[in-house]
Design a protein around this motif. Structure first.
Motif, PDB file in Angstrom:
ATOM      1  N   GLY A 250      16.318  10.451 -59.379  1.00 23.70           N
ATOM      2  CA  GLY A 250      16.668   9.678 -58.194  1.00 23.70           C
ATOM      3  C   GLY A 250      16.315  10.407 -56.916  1.00 23.70           C
ATOM      4  O   GLY A 250      15.933  11.583 -56.931  1.00 23.70           O
ATOM      5  N   PRO A 251      16.446   9.729 -55.790  1.00 21.83           N
ATOM      6  CA  PRO A 251      16.101  10.306 -54.492  1.00 21.83           C
ATOM      7  C   PRO A 251      16.958  11.514 -54.115  1.00 21.83           C
ATOM      8  O   PRO A 251      18.116  11.623 -54.507  1.00 21.83           O
ATOM      9  CB  PRO A 251      16.360   9.150 -53.518  1.00 21.83           C
ATOM     10  N   ILE A 252      16.355  12.409 -53.351  1.00 23.08           N
ATOM     11  CA  ILE A 252      17.042  13.573 -52.787  1.00 23.08           C
ATOM     12  C   ILE A 252      16.929  13.435 -51.277  1.00 23.08           C
ATOM     13  O   ILE A 252      15.823  13.318 -50.741  1.00 23.08           O
ATOM     14  CB  ILE A 252      16.382  14.886 -53.252  1.00 23.08           C
ATOM     15  N   LEU A 253      18.060  13.436 -50.586  1.00 24.28           N
ATOM     16  CA  LEU A 253      18.050  13.136 -49.156  1.00 24.28           C
ATOM     17  C   LEU A 253      18.663  14.248 -48.320  1.00 24.28           C
ATOM     18  O   LEU A 253      19.625  14.894 -48.732  1.00 24.28           O
ATOM     19  CB  LEU A 253      18.798  11.824 -48.908  1.00 24.28           C
ATOM     20  N   GLY A 254      18.081  14.439 -47.137  1.00 27.38           N
ATOM     21  CA  GLY A 254      18.572  15.478 -46.245  1.00 27.38           C
ATOM     22  C   GLY A 254      18.136  15.222 -44.814  1.00 27.38           C
ATOM     23  O   GLY A 254      17.641  14.139 -44.482  1.00 27.38           O
ATOM     24  N   THR A 255      18.306  16.235 -43.972  1.00 31.34           N
ATOM     25  CA  THR A 255      17.987  16.091 -42.552  1.00 31.34           C
ATOM     26  C   THR A 255      17.036  17.190 -42.096  1.00 31.34           C
ATOM     27  O   THR A 255      17.107  18.330 -42.558  1.00 31.34           O
ATOM     28  CB  THR A 255      19.267  16.148 -41.695  1.00 31.34           C
ATOM     29  N   TRP A 256      16.161  16.813 -41.169  1.00 27.40           N
ATOM     30  CA  TRP A 256      15.176  17.725 -40.584  1.00 27.40           C
ATOM     31  C   TRP A 256      15.082  17.450 -39.086  1.00 27.40           C
ATOM     32  O   TRP A 256      15.583  16.437 -38.596  1.00 27.40           O
ATOM     33  CB  TRP A 256      13.790  17.500 -41.184  1.00 27.40           C
ATOM     34  N   ALA A 257      14.392  18.349 -38.382  1.00 28.68           N
ATOM     35  CA  ALA A 257      14.066  18.151 -36.969  1.00 28.68           C
ATOM     36  C   ALA A 257      12.628  18.619 -36.771  1.00 28.68           C
ATOM     37  O   ALA A 257      12.098  19.379 -37.596  1.00 28.68           O
ATOM     38  CB  ALA A 257      15.013  18.950 -36.077  1.00 28.68           C
ATOM     39  N   PRO A 258      11.968  18.178 -35.706  1.00 31.73           N
ATOM     40  CA  PRO A 258      10.608  18.672 -35.453  1.00 31.73           C
ATOM     41  C   PRO A 258      10.618  20.184 -35.249  1.00 31.73           C
ATOM     42  O   PRO A 258      11.548  20.728 -34.642  1.00 31.73           O
ATOM     43  CB  PRO A 258      10.208  17.954 -34.159  1.00 31.73           C
ATOM     44  N   VAL A 259       9.615  20.864 -35.770  1.00 35.08           N
ATOM     45  CA  VAL A 259       9.506  22.307 -35.550  1.00 35.08           C
ATOM     46  C   VAL A 259       9.418  22.578 -34.051  1.00 35.08           C
ATOM     47  O   VAL A 259       8.741  21.854 -33.318  1.00 35.08           O
ATOM     48  CB  VAL A 259       8.264  22.873 -36.274  1.00 35.08           C
ATOM     49  N   GLY A 260      10.117  23.591 -33.609  1.00 28.82           N
ATOM     50  CA  GLY A 260      10.164  23.905 -32.184  1.00 28.82           C
ATOM     51  C   GLY A 260      11.435  23.419 -31.523  1.00 28.82           C
ATOM     52  O   GLY A 260      11.684  23.714 -30.349  1.00 28.82           O
ATOM     53  N   THR A 261      12.254  22.677 -32.276  1.00 26.09           N
ATOM     54  CA  THR A 261      13.541  22.224 -31.746  1.00 26.09           C
ATOM     55  C   THR A 261      14.386  23.452 -31.396  1.00 26.09           C
ATOM     56  O   THR A 261      14.433  24.412 -32.167  1.00 26.09           O
ATOM     57  CB  THR A 261      14.277  21.360 -32.792  1.00 26.09           C
ATOM     58  N   PRO A 262      15.047  23.457 -30.233  1.00 25.00           N
ATOM     59  CA  PRO A 262      15.838  24.626 -29.825  1.00 25.00           C
ATOM     60  C   PRO A 262      16.824  25.079 -30.899  1.00 25.00           C
ATOM     61  O   PRO A 262      17.446  24.257 -31.578  1.00 25.00           O
ATOM     62  CB  PRO A 262      16.573  24.123 -28.575  1.00 25.00           C
ATOM     63  N   ALA A 263      16.945  26.383 -31.034  1.00 27.39           N
ATOM     64  CA  ALA A 263      17.830  26.963 -32.049  1.00 27.39           C
ATOM     65  C   ALA A 263      19.263  26.478 -31.878  1.00 27.39           C
ATOM     66  O   ALA A 263      19.990  26.274 -32.860  1.00 27.39           O
ATOM     67  CB  ALA A 263      17.773  28.487 -31.975  1.00 27.39           C
ATOM     68  N   GLU A 264      19.687  26.286 -30.626  1.00 28.22           N
ATOM     69  CA  GLU A 264      21.047  25.809 -30.362  1.00 28.22           C
ATOM     70  C   GLU A 264      21.274  24.446 -31.003  1.00 28.22           C
ATOM     71  O   GLU A 264      22.323  24.188 -31.617  1.00 28.22           O
ATOM     72  CB  GLU A 264      21.283  25.712 -28.854  1.00 28.22           C
ATOM     73  N   ALA A 265      20.273  23.562 -30.877  1.00 27.57           N
ATOM     74  CA  ALA A 265      20.393  22.220 -31.444  1.00 27.57           C
ATOM     75  C   ALA A 265      20.398  22.266 -32.967  1.00 27.57           C
ATOM     76  O   ALA A 265      21.207  21.592 -33.620  1.00 27.57           O
ATOM     77  CB  ALA A 265      19.248  21.343 -30.945  1.00 27.57           C
ATOM     78  N   ILE A 266      19.497  23.059 -33.555  1.00 30.50           N
ATOM     79  CA  ILE A 266      19.440  23.187 -35.013  1.00 30.50           C
ATOM     80  C   ILE A 266      20.763  23.716 -35.553  1.00 30.50           C
ATOM     81  O   ILE A 266      21.304  23.205 -36.542  1.00 30.50           O
ATOM     82  CB  ILE A 266      18.292  24.126 -35.437  1.00 30.50           C
ATOM     83  N   ALA A 267      21.297  24.733 -34.890  1.00 36.48           N
ATOM     84  CA  ALA A 267      22.556  25.335 -35.340  1.00 36.48           C
ATOM     85  C   ALA A 267      23.700  24.327 -35.277  1.00 36.48           C
ATOM     86  O   ALA A 267      24.522  24.238 -36.198  1.00 36.48           O
ATOM     87  CB  ALA A 267      22.882  26.562 -34.489  1.00 36.48           C
ATOM     88  N   ARG A 268      23.748  23.549 -34.193  1.00 29.95           N
ATOM     89  CA  ARG A 268      24.831  22.570 -34.043  1.00 29.95           C
ATOM     90  C   ARG A 268      24.704  21.456 -35.079  1.00 29.95           C
ATOM     91  O   ARG A 268      25.694  21.061 -35.712  1.00 29.95           O
ATOM     92  CB  ARG A 268      24.799  21.982 -32.624  1.00 29.95           C
ATOM     93  N   LEU A 269      23.495  20.949 -35.265  1.00 28.36           N
ATOM     94  CA  LEU A 269      23.287  19.883 -36.244  1.00 28.36           C
ATOM     95  C   LEU A 269      23.612  20.364 -37.655  1.00 28.36           C
ATOM     96  O   LEU A 269      24.245  19.652 -38.440  1.00 28.36           O
ATOM     97  CB  LEU A 269      21.842  19.382 -36.175  1.00 28.36           C
ATOM     98  N   THR A 270      23.192  21.581 -37.970  1.00 29.31           N
ATOM     99  CA  THR A 270      23.482  22.143 -39.294  1.00 29.31           C
ATOM    100  C   THR A 270      24.982  22.247 -39.514  1.00 29.31           C
ATOM    101  O   THR A 270      25.511  21.831 -40.557  1.00 29.31           O
ATOM    102  CB  THR A 270      22.842  23.537 -39.438  1.00 29.31           C
ATOM    103  N   ARG A 271      25.660  22.789 -38.529  1.00 25.19           N
ATOM    104  CA  ARG A 271      27.109  22.976 -38.633  1.00 25.19           C
ATOM    105  C   ARG A 271      27.829  21.644 -38.829  1.00 25.19           C
ATOM    106  O   ARG A 271      28.731  21.527 -39.672  1.00 25.19           O
ATOM    107  CB  ARG A 271      27.613  23.673 -37.367  1.00 25.19           C
ATOM    108  N   GLU A 272      27.412  20.626 -38.086  1.00 29.02           N
ATOM    109  CA  GLU A 272      28.110  19.343 -38.145  1.00 29.02           C
ATOM    110  C   GLU A 272      27.776  18.557 -39.411  1.00 29.02           C
ATOM    111  O   GLU A 272      28.629  17.853 -39.949  1.00 29.02           O
ATOM    112  CB  GLU A 272      27.794  18.516 -36.897  1.00 29.02           C
ATOM    113  N   VAL A 273      26.544  18.660 -39.895  1.00 28.47           N
ATOM    114  CA  VAL A 273      26.191  17.969 -41.137  1.00 28.47           C
ATOM    115  C   VAL A 273      26.982  18.554 -42.307  1.00 28.47           C
ATOM    116  O   VAL A 273      27.520  17.823 -43.146  1.00 28.47           O
ATOM    117  CB  VAL A 273      24.673  18.052 -41.416  1.00 28.47           C
ATOM    118  N   VAL A 274      27.067  19.878 -42.362  1.00 30.49           N
ATOM    119  CA  VAL A 274      27.845  20.529 -43.423  1.00 30.49           C
ATOM    120  C   VAL A 274      29.316  20.130 -43.322  1.00 30.49           C
ATOM    121  O   VAL A 274      29.974  19.844 -44.331  1.00 30.49           O
ATOM    122  CB  VAL A 274      27.691  22.064 -43.344  1.00 30.49           C
ATOM    123  N   ALA A 275      29.836  20.078 -42.096  1.00 25.43           N
ATOM    124  CA  ALA A 275      31.248  19.741 -41.894  1.00 25.43           C
ATOM    125  C   ALA A 275      31.552  18.293 -42.264  1.00 25.43           C
ATOM    126  O   ALA A 275      32.586  18.005 -42.878  1.00 25.43           O
ATOM    127  CB  ALA A 275      31.639  20.006 -40.440  1.00 25.43           C
TER     128      ALA A 275
END
Length: 322
Positions: A250-275
């Protein structure tokens, strides 16, 4: 001259102040666009809508779903990869974005390993084999026998060439030496509409898109390509229960962002998706849709996992002649 210099200094000062103020306010400061690379009404869209609601609550800003169907998930994935990496575009995608066959991988106009920054794995989902009520098969084994007796007469829909359901269909075809005909669509929703209208005989669909039709009698569920039954359609057996071994796919689903996205945004999105995956209401909504929540794989670890899974599915596709 002095006036011009003074104006320039004022503009620079205001720009600097605005930048510092924005930084102090933190990310995000406006709605976040979440691209779902399949049409509305399909399996991935169902997950995307739920993620958008709960992630938006955690971010304090709306997360707006934008459906970009086509190419078995690659059109929307490319759109995400080509988006401005400012933290306000993310992708709720699947393994299809990596190219599910060797041919698909070579045709990609982007490099998923270089153009997308992995955020977090979210869920896995089984597909349900459904058929139109006119199909004279009440079990998976009966469907296989019917296909053997009527080569080329049974058509199955998928969200696109090289998509997860397409490869699963070809694996079924190869495993049991049956001749069923693939008909690709731009998303699962369009395919299921044709199935319930009788234009297509069968398809591998997500639980969220098929359950209502199964319950209403507009479609018949024969088997689930997962390890456990789905709560919303408890009478539909797993493929193993139906007598088909080694078919938990079956499908495997997750989240990504364009490369070059600010580290602050990646960190926040990662933290909130896990939470949000630990939120009781979110977990219930996901289970009700037929999803299995994944382990917490994030960042580079998540990226390596998806690369490995893409390789496995390409090998499976090659074995099925794709």
């Amino acid at each position: 001259m002095k006036t011009t210099l003074a104006l320039r200094a004022l503009v620079v000062g205001l720009f600097t102040f605005a930048s510092l103020s924005a930084h102090a306010q933190g990310y995000p400061q406006r709605p976040v666009r979440m691209i779902v690379p399949f049409a509305a009404g399909g399996l991935t869209d169902g997950l995307g809508r739920v993620v958008a609601v709960y992630l938006g609550e955690r971010l304090g800003q709306p997360v707006v779903v934008e459906n970009r169907g086509g190419g078995g998930g690659t059109v929307g994935t490319e759109a995400a990869a080509r988006s401005t990496p400012d933290g306000y575009t993310m992708l709720l995608g699947s393994l299809e974005g990596y190219g599910m066959t060797n041919t698909d991988a070579k045709r990609l106009n982007y490099n998923p390993e270089k153009d997308l920054a992995p955020i977090a794995l979210i869920a896995r989902a089984p597909n349900v084999i459904i058929v139109h009520p006119s199909v004279k098969a009440n079990t998976v084994k009966e469907l296989i026998e019917l296909a053997r007796a009527n080569p080329g007469k049974i058509r199955y829909a998928s969200p696109g060439i090289g998509s997860n359901p397409h490869i699963i269909g070809e694996k079924l075809k190869q495993t049991f030496k049956i001749d069923i005909v693939h008909v690709p669509y731009k998303g699962g929703g369009a395919g299921i509409n044709d199935l319930i209208s009788g234009q297509i005989e069968m398809m591998f669909a997500g639980a969220v898109t098929s359950a209502g039709h199964i319950k209403s009698g507009k479609a018949r569920g024969l088997g689930i390509t997962g390890t456990i039954r789905v709560p919303m359609i408890p009478d539909v057996p797993t493929m193993e229960e139906a007598g088909v071994k080694d078919f938990a796919l079956g499908p495997i689903l997750g989240t990504w962002a364009p490369v070059g996205t600010p580290a602050e945004a990646i960190a926040r999105l990662t933290r909130e998706v896990v939470a949000l995956k630990k939120h009781p209401e979110f977990r219930k909504r996901i289970a009700d849709l037929g999803y299995e929540l994944s382990e917490d794989l994030t960042g580079a670890e998540f990226g390596r996992y998806m690369v490995g899974e893409a390789k496995r599915w390409r090998e499976m596709a090659a074995g099925a002649g794709l």
